[in-house]
Enzyme design. Sequence first.
Site, short mmCIF file in Angstrom:
data_model
loop_
_atom_site.label_atom_id
_atom_site.label_comp_id
_atom_site.label_asym_id
_atom_site.label_seq_id
_atom_site.Cartn_x
_atom_site.Cartn_y
_atom_site.Cartn_z
N LYS A 1 5.95 -11.40 2.18
CA LYS A 1 4.61 -10.83 2.77
C LYS A 1 4.66 -11.66 4.03
O LYS A 1 4.66 -12.83 4.51
CB LYS A 1 3.33 -11.25 2.29
CG LYS A 1 2.20 -10.65 2.53
CD LYS A 1 2.20 -9.16 1.81
CE LYS A 1 0.73 -8.46 2.64
NZ LYS A 1 0.63 -7.02 2.38
N ARG B 1 8.53 6.72 0.86
CA ARG B 1 8.01 6.03 -0.38
C ARG B 1 8.10 7.39 -1.24
O ARG B 1 8.50 6.93 -2.53
CB ARG B 1 6.86 5.36 -0.07
CG ARG B 1 6.67 4.09 0.16
CD ARG B 1 5.46 3.35 0.03
NE ARG B 1 4.13 3.84 1.06
CZ ARG B 1 3.99 3.78 2.15
NH1 ARG B 1 4.45 2.68 2.63
NH2 ARG B 1 2.86 4.25 2.64
N GLY C 1 0.75 -1.19 0.14
CA GLY C 1 -0.07 0.12 0.00
C GLY C 1 0.87 1.29 -0.02
O GLY C 1 2.18 1.37 0.66
N SER D 1 7.12 -6.86 3.70
CA SER D 1 5.57 -5.98 3.79
C SER D 1 4.85 -6.64 4.30
O SER D 1 4.67 -8.04 4.51
CB SER D 1 5.02 -5.92 2.28
OG SER D 1 3.96 -5.03 2.41
N SER D 2 4.36 -5.94 5.84
CA SER D 2 3.27 -6.43 6.47
C SER D 2 1.81 -6.44 6.16
O SER D 2 1.52 -5.42 5.62
CB SER D 2 3.54 -5.87 7.67
OG SER D 2 4.89 -5.98 8.29
#
Length: 368
Positions: free
Chosen positions: A165, A327, A86, A234-235
């Site tokens: 992930k 980001r 995201g 990435s969580s």
Amino acid sequence: MRTTTVGVIRIATTGPGDVSGLMAMIGSGAIDPAAILAILGKTEGNGGVNDFTREYAVAALCTALAPKLGLTPHEVEQRIAFVMSGGTEGVLSPHITVFTRQEVAQRPAGISGKRMSIGMAHTRDFLPEELGRTAQIAETAKAVSAAMADAGIADVADVHFVQIKCPLLTSDRVEAAAGRGKKTATTSAYTSMAYSRGASALGVAVALGEIGSDIRDEDVLRRYDLFSKVASTSSGIELMHNVVIVLGNSAASASEFEIGHAVMDDAIDAPAVMAALKSVGFGADPQPGRELVNIFAKAEASPNGAVRGFRHTMLEDTDISSTRHARAAVGGLIAGLAGTGAVYVSGGAEHQGPAGGGPVAVIARLKH
């Protein structure tokens, strides 16, 4: 050793539920749905605990692919590795990258050297109290080794990007652990994302021999001198295990693609991005017959509050989280050098590259 061919296609999206581009590719025959191994995407959420654009995107993709594969949406999610990151701040553009893999009888005569390969593996489900701790590190290391074998990669030097992930903690998960008399690494859902990302990255470093295996619980988010040069974690709230995707080059691959990487020392390390581009034939004197497919990078606010001696306010902004700042900054740098904002830049680079920096990998297609 089996011979495989890998496909990599980047598809722009108009929103997290947009599957029209993927369906068009499948309809034209450009993508065989049965060959899809993984889909990595950037969605326009906040990248936080409550970023439901990730779950929405996965649900939309699974629902669209289910009839093509003769499976239920849940079965599709178990079969294909979905990693949705995201946050498309700044010039970053929402998109998905589809990875396919198929076995072939032998390498075509025109292909020589090592070409890009992909492998996948899963850890077991974790207990809430194991997240961010040595159990997650050890199990991730095992899964990385399994994914390397699945990709046909024998030499750790040929691994250029490991995408993971990983889970995070919720209040229900923290309470469940407390009910068993166990204490979690943190009670904050947001902080747990960092713990899970960091432990997963250290698992990659252990598997690839970048650090030793004598890691302690207290090293996570403290010993930033311990890191992996190729890990990207990435969580997400939607799982309790780690999904591990290894990207590298293998002599057993017959694909049209190559992958290379470099490591950014900080958020403005343009030379590192150029080095990553040069590793696959781009740069000041580009090799002919090559097409840039995508760039994958991690972004992190420097924990000491400065970049090359000048103070930044990313860690002090109460309106916008530091991962969103990072980001946007790294995304703008890479987009300017690559000539496109459709690049995969993920925030939160704990133990993924040196503190304040992160790995950057580039995939190129070799045109015949």
